[in-house]
Design a protein around this motif. Structure first.
Motif, PDB file in Angstrom:
ATOM      1  N   PRO A   1       9.511   9.843   7.367  1.00  0.00           N
ATOM      2  CA  PRO A   1       9.079   9.636   5.989  1.00  0.00           C
ATOM      3  C   PRO A   1       9.698   8.383   5.382  1.00  0.00           C
ATOM      4  O   PRO A   1      10.771   7.976   5.778  1.00  0.00           O
ATOM      5  CB  PRO A   1       9.602  10.889   5.290  1.00  0.00           C
ATOM      6  N   GLN A   2       8.995   7.807   4.397  1.00  0.00           N
ATOM      7  CA  GLN A   2       9.501   6.654   3.666  1.00  0.00           C
ATOM      8  C   GLN A   2       9.781   7.082   2.228  1.00  0.00           C
ATOM      9  O   GLN A   2       8.965   7.778   1.614  1.00  0.00           O
ATOM     10  CB  GLN A   2       8.465   5.524   3.715  1.00  0.00           C
ATOM     11  N   VAL A   3      10.927   6.676   1.698  1.00  0.00           N
ATOM     12  CA  VAL A   3      11.263   7.037   0.327  1.00  0.00           C
ATOM     13  C   VAL A   3      10.523   6.092  -0.624  1.00  0.00           C
ATOM     14  O   VAL A   3      10.529   4.870  -0.421  1.00  0.00           O
ATOM     15  CB  VAL A   3      12.788   7.031   0.100  1.00  0.00           C
ATOM     16  N   ILE A   4       9.823   6.673  -1.601  1.00  0.00           N
ATOM     17  CA  ILE A   4       9.030   5.852  -2.527  1.00  0.00           C
ATOM     18  C   ILE A   4       9.277   6.288  -3.976  1.00  0.00           C
ATOM     19  O   ILE A   4       9.760   7.394  -4.229  1.00  0.00           O
ATOM     20  CB  ILE A   4       7.512   5.938  -2.232  1.00  0.00           C
ATOM     21  N   MET A   5       8.934   5.386  -4.910  1.00  0.00           N
ATOM     22  CA  MET A   5       9.048   5.709  -6.334  1.00  0.00           C
ATOM     23  C   MET A   5       7.652   5.727  -6.945  1.00  0.00           C
ATOM     24  O   MET A   5       6.871   4.795  -6.723  1.00  0.00           O
ATOM     25  CB  MET A   5       9.915   4.682  -7.049  1.00  0.00           C
ATOM     26  N   ALA A   6       7.363   6.779  -7.701  1.00  0.00           N
ATOM     27  CA  ALA A   6       6.063   6.879  -8.379  1.00  0.00           C
ATOM     28  C   ALA A   6       6.111   6.110  -9.700  1.00  0.00           C
ATOM     29  O   ALA A   6       7.183   5.712 -10.155  1.00  0.00           O
ATOM     30  CB  ALA A   6       5.721   8.341  -8.623  1.00  0.00           C
ATOM     31  N   ASP A   7       4.938   5.934 -10.322  1.00  0.00           N
ATOM     32  CA  ASP A   7       4.871   5.193 -11.581  1.00  0.00           C
ATOM     33  C   ASP A   7       5.717   5.837 -12.677  1.00  0.00           C
ATOM     34  O   ASP A   7       6.204   5.167 -13.578  1.00  0.00           O
ATOM     35  CB  ASP A   7       3.413   5.092 -12.049  1.00  0.00           C
ATOM     36  N   ASP A   8       5.874   7.171 -12.608  1.00  0.00           N
ATOM     37  CA  ASP A   8       6.657   7.844 -13.651  1.00  0.00           C
ATOM     38  C   ASP A   8       8.167   7.785 -13.366  1.00  0.00           C
ATOM     39  O   ASP A   8       8.961   8.418 -14.066  1.00  0.00           O
ATOM     40  CB  ASP A   8       6.204   9.306 -13.800  1.00  0.00           C
ATOM     41  N   GLY A   9       8.561   7.048 -12.334  1.00  0.00           N
ATOM     42  CA  GLY A   9       9.995   6.895 -12.046  1.00  0.00           C
ATOM     43  C   GLY A   9      10.562   8.008 -11.191  1.00  0.00           C
ATOM     44  O   GLY A   9      11.763   8.022 -10.925  1.00  0.00           O
ATOM     45  N   SER A  10       9.728   8.950 -10.729  1.00  0.00           N
ATOM     46  CA  SER A  10      10.236  10.003  -9.843  1.00  0.00           C
ATOM     47  C   SER A  10      10.186   9.510  -8.387  1.00  0.00           C
ATOM     48  O   SER A  10       9.415   8.601  -8.053  1.00  0.00           O
ATOM     49  CB  SER A  10       9.407  11.279 -10.009  1.00  0.00           C
TER      50      SER A  10
END
Lengths: 509, 126
Positions: free
Chosen positions: A323-332
């Motif tokens: 898995p790759q760690v990602i950030m969503a638009d809401d900052g989560s």
């Protein structure tokens, strides 16, 4: 049986050995098996609070031969062994190529915080937002430092990063209708891991010559012609390289390799020399790995645990491990497992988390100015030592009068001293008597010492090392044969390396 | 055992001795002295193809690991199992019991470009 501490007298050559310490003076520490006494225990198990069940007969076997020893005896045994350890915490350790620098204790403080240390890898993303944010920020740090588009934190060591990146290059070419690209070029002073990683990925490796420590670009062109540009997958290069030189023609090498349709892979082993000064993407690298233990002060732990994050250009992002760690638009933050073209996983779970906490802590504590300072001091320290020693220890690649400085390490081939009848081994063994770890030997060139002081050593330490090396040279000039029995102050003097290699004893009987 | 006088010597420190179409290859005394005590030898499998200028195996000493190159191409006929089992033979008798591989070649012409013993020994005195 107990062995009493043996205090060794100062040796006859006791010139400037002012602060020599009798380290690990306990001459013999029995093996833990030899200390075993039937019935002793180091742990008390809690009372059984579940129904008793016997193991099936067929699983019992004849029992295994484990040592039986009390808790305090266990502690003293390992303390005695650790007394004999030669470590970065206790000594100067100028082991070229390995970057044996100080590991700031703030890294350990951060890694031990219960909120980070007590996590379980199977926890839900929503419960570990802080940890995921730390990983995401580490990604961003490394993307900024490399200038490349996306970082994968999964590989567990530098060589594992090489392997992962080569798998990605192979997947990329396969996906783009060029599966025949399976030849990797590497300079003749490449780290041994480079060809090993290539072989593991089903690629063959061909050497490119170097001249005076620099890659011979004409030979690079020749090798491409010889094997056919359409068959070349990548050129793997370390910059600064293992001769301690920054290859300023790297951009030209990148152009040559890109014209062949192949990719430039940077072995990031020596990133501590260029942090914040230049970015691998700026000189043409397409993929690279970091060695967090060399560049970002995580521990060099006897082969593990380690971390070897890789950074890649956009075109390779679809193939990164999941898995790759990602950030969503809401900052989560979350772990993205949805990459159709991913090469898959290269280790369990997400990454070597504890090591990356230390890496994040170091980068955060240093900040951009601090990281630039790391590069400046690493290069300054190496050039200072090289300048102080060059009259006595010849340096084939160090010629400041003609603008040839070294990067973070330098190579010496002490021909004048060797001509007096000592071996390189004699010089290295004598360094142990001065509490200095011998440098890397015979690599990348024959009869050389490769010395890397690192950025964390102070001027007094560097000056003491200069005195040590000049003292050894003086001793050789006075009586070369007197080094034959060095080290005289170490618990173990000259081990029989030949017998150990030819007939290793790997188990205790 | 080859007569060193009739051997050809490569810049990469191999000696080669040819008997009809079979070439015996080993490492020179100079190379062995530089490597110091040999601890491990691994050659390609018999019947494998050898390309001119490519590696036929590795020799490991306490000091370093080195590739062994064959200037000539052909089929690898035989590996000296005795020296693989006891690498010290390479130290004690590099031109005799310490030979490494035999290769059947279809093109021995690269041998002509190699050094004779005298040229090699002047360039690399033991």
């Amino acid at each position: 049986m107990t062995t009493f501490m043996e205090i060794k007298p100062t040796t006859s050559q006791g010139d400037s050995k002012s602060n020599a310490v009798v380290r690990g003076a306990r001459a013999v520490e029995p093996l833990i098996f030899e200390k075993s006494v039937a019935g002793q225990r180091a742990v008390d198990l809690p009372p059984l609070d579940v129904p008793h069940a016997d193991l099936p007969e067929e699983l019992l076997g004849d029992g295994i031969n484990l040592p039986e020893i009390g808790q305090h005896d266990l502690m003293t045994h390992y303390t005695h062994l650790s007394d004999r350890n030669f470590s970065v915490d206790g000594n100067f350790y100028p082991l070229g190529s390995c970057t044996m620098k100080h590991n700031p204790r703030i890294n350990e403080w951060a890694a031990a915080l219960p909120g980070l240390a007590s996590l379980h890898p199977l926890q839900d993303d929503t419960q570990i937002q802080g940890a995921l944010r730390l990983l995401y920020e580490t990604r961003c740090f490394l993307e900024e430092i490399s200038g490349l588009d996306e970082v994968c934190l999964q590989p567990a060591a530098g060589a594992h990063g090489e392997y992962t990146a080569l798998k990605i290059i192979r997947a990329y070419f396969k996906d783009n209708g060029q599966p025949q690209r399976n030849i990797v070029l590497a300079p003749d002073n490449a780290h041994g891991t480079n060809p090993a990683s290539c072989s593991m990925c089903g690629c063959s490796v061909n050497m490119v010559k170097s001249i005076s420590g620099y890659t011979d670009l004409d030979d690079l062109r020749r090798q491409i012609d010889k094997h056919g540009a359409e068959n070349i997958a990548a050129f793997m290069i370390t910059n600064p390289n293992t001769a301690g030189l920054f290859d300023s023609k790297i951009a030209e090498a990148a152009d040559i390799i890109h014209d062949a349709g192949a990719k430039l892979y940077l072995d990031g082993a020596n990133m501590n020399a260029i942090l914040g000064k230049t970015r691998p993407a700026d000189f043409g690298a397409d993929l690279m790995h970091f060695n967090t233990h060399k560049t970002f002060s995580t521990p060099h732990g006897c082969g593990g645990p380690g971390a070897g994050p890789i950074a890649v250009r956009k075109e390779f992002a679809p193939y990164l491990p999941i898995p790759q760690v990602i950030m969503a638009d809401d900052g989560s933050f979350s772990l993205d497992r949805d990459r159709q073209k991913s090469i898959g996983k290269v280790r369990s779970f997400t990454c070597q988390f504890g090591v990356l906490v230390r890496c994040w802590t170091y980068i955060s504590a240093c900040g951009p100015e601090g990281l630039r300072n790391v590069a400046e001091k690493a290069v300054l320290n190496a050039n200072y030592l090289a300048a102080k020693l060059r009259d006595v220890y010849e340096m084939p690649y160090f010629d400041p009068e003609n603008g040839r400085f070294c990067a973070h390490e330098f190579v010496t081939v002490p021909e004048k001293l060797l001509a007096k009848g000592v071996t390189l081994n004699d010089i290295a063994k004598r360094m142990i008597d001065y509490d200095v770890h011998p440098p890397t030997m015979h690599w990348p060139v024959h009869d050389c010492l490769m010395i890397e002081p690192t950025e964390t050593e102070s001027k007094p330490t560097l000056d003491r090392f200069v005195s040590v090396m000049l003292n050894i040279a003086k001793q050789i000039n006075e009586d070369a044969s007197s080094l034959a029995d060095a080290p005289t102050d170490a618990t173990i003097r000259r081990a029989d390396e030949v017998a150990a290699a030819r007939k290793p004893m790997l188990i205790w009987e | 055992m080859p007569n060193p006088k009739e051997c050809r010597f490569a810049e990469t420190h191999e000696w080669l001795s040819i008997d009809e179409d079979v070439v015996t290859l080993g490492l020179t005394k100079y190379a062995v002295n530089e490597l110091t005590d040999i601890t491990y030898i691994e050659m390609k499998e018999p019947k494998s193809t050898v390309l001119p200028g490519e590696s036929v195996g590795e020799v490991e000493s306490v000091k370093t690991t080195s590739d062994v190159y064959s200037p000539i191409g052909g089929e690898l006929l035989e590996v000296n199992d005795a020296v693989v089992a006891d690498p010290s033979l390479l130290n004690s008798d590099p031109y005799g019991a310490g030979w490494l591989v035999r290769i059947r070649t279809t093109d021995p012409s690269p041998l002509d470009a190699l050094m004779d013993r005298e040229t090699y020994e002047i360039k690399y005195p033991e």
